[in-house]
Design a protein around this motif. Structure first.
Motif, mmCIF file in Angstrom:
data_model
loop_
_atom_site.group_PDB
_atom_site.id
_atom_site.type_symbol
_atom_site.label_atom_id
_atom_site.label_comp_id
_atom_site.label_asym_id
_atom_site.label_seq_id
_atom_site.Cartn_x
_atom_site.Cartn_y
_atom_site.Cartn_z
ATOM 1 N N ALA A 166 5.653 10.122 -1.214
ATOM 2 C CA ALA A 166 4.966 8.841 -1.067
ATOM 3 C C ALA A 166 5.398 8.183 0.227
ATOM 4 N N SER A 167 4.484 7.397 0.808
ATOM 5 C CA SER A 167 4.826 6.642 2.008
ATOM 6 C C SER A 167 4.146 5.286 1.950
ATOM 7 N N PRO B 30 11.574 2.874 1.900
ATOM 8 C CA PRO B 30 12.549 3.382 2.883
ATOM 9 C C PRO B 30 12.288 4.848 3.234
ATOM 10 N N LYS B 31 12.532 5.184 4.480
ATOM 11 C CA LYS B 31 12.388 6.567 4.932
ATOM 12 C C LYS B 31 13.638 7.349 4.540
ATOM 13 N N SER C 118 0.849 -1.188 0.000
ATOM 14 C CA SER C 118 0.000 0.000 0.000
ATOM 15 C C SER C 118 0.884 1.238 0.000
ATOM 16 N N VAL C 119 0.491 2.216 -0.801
ATOM 17 C CA VAL C 119 1.230 3.474 -0.908
ATOM 18 C C VAL C 119 0.236 4.620 -0.799
ATOM 19 N N SER C 120 0.556 5.592 0.035
ATOM 20 C CA SER C 120 -0.199 6.846 0.120
ATOM 21 C C SER C 120 0.707 7.938 -0.412
ATOM 22 N N TYR C 121 0.133 8.939 -1.062
ATOM 23 C CA TYR C 121 0.965 9.987 -1.632
ATOM 24 C C TYR C 121 0.239 11.332 -1.640
#
Length: 107
Positions: free
Chosen positions: A97-98, A103-104, A85-88
């Motif tokens: 994107a997270s 990776p942070k 899952s990706v939120s952006y």
């Protein structure tokens, strides 16, 4: 020579294999709301588990600082069977994107 032929057959079979073993994915949900300058939104879901949702709105309309602000998310099942899952967000500060697998900044 015999091992080369076997290797070539394996490569040919891998290339010929369909990427999606379930066949072609079908759209099972589609919603779209385009309200012009007030913004837009859409949501799509396919039979192979892909889901996406996005909404955007024009900010500072008519000014020198006019920009589109977008936020959304998508998810899919990877080849390893895991759900990704990706939120952006996207806007004047760029695209961010997270997701648990992304990776942070300092990693």
């Amino acid at each position: 020579m015999k091992s080369f032929i076997v290797f070539a057959l394996i490569v040919a079979a891998a290339v010929a294999a369909p990427a999606n073993p379930d066949g072609d994915a079908q759209i099972i949900k589609y919603e779209s709301d385009n309200i012009g300058l007030d913004g837009y939104g859409f949501e799509v879901e396919t039979s192979n588990g892909i889901k996406t949702r996005e909404e955007g709105q024009l900010q500072n309309v008519g000014s020198e600082n006019e920009a589109l602000a977008v936020r959304g998310e998508f998810s899919y099942v990877g080849n390893d069977g895991q759900l990704y899952s990706v939120s952006y967000t996207a806007g004047v500060n760029g695209f961010e994107a997270s997701g648990a697998h992304i990776p942070k900044g300092n990693e």
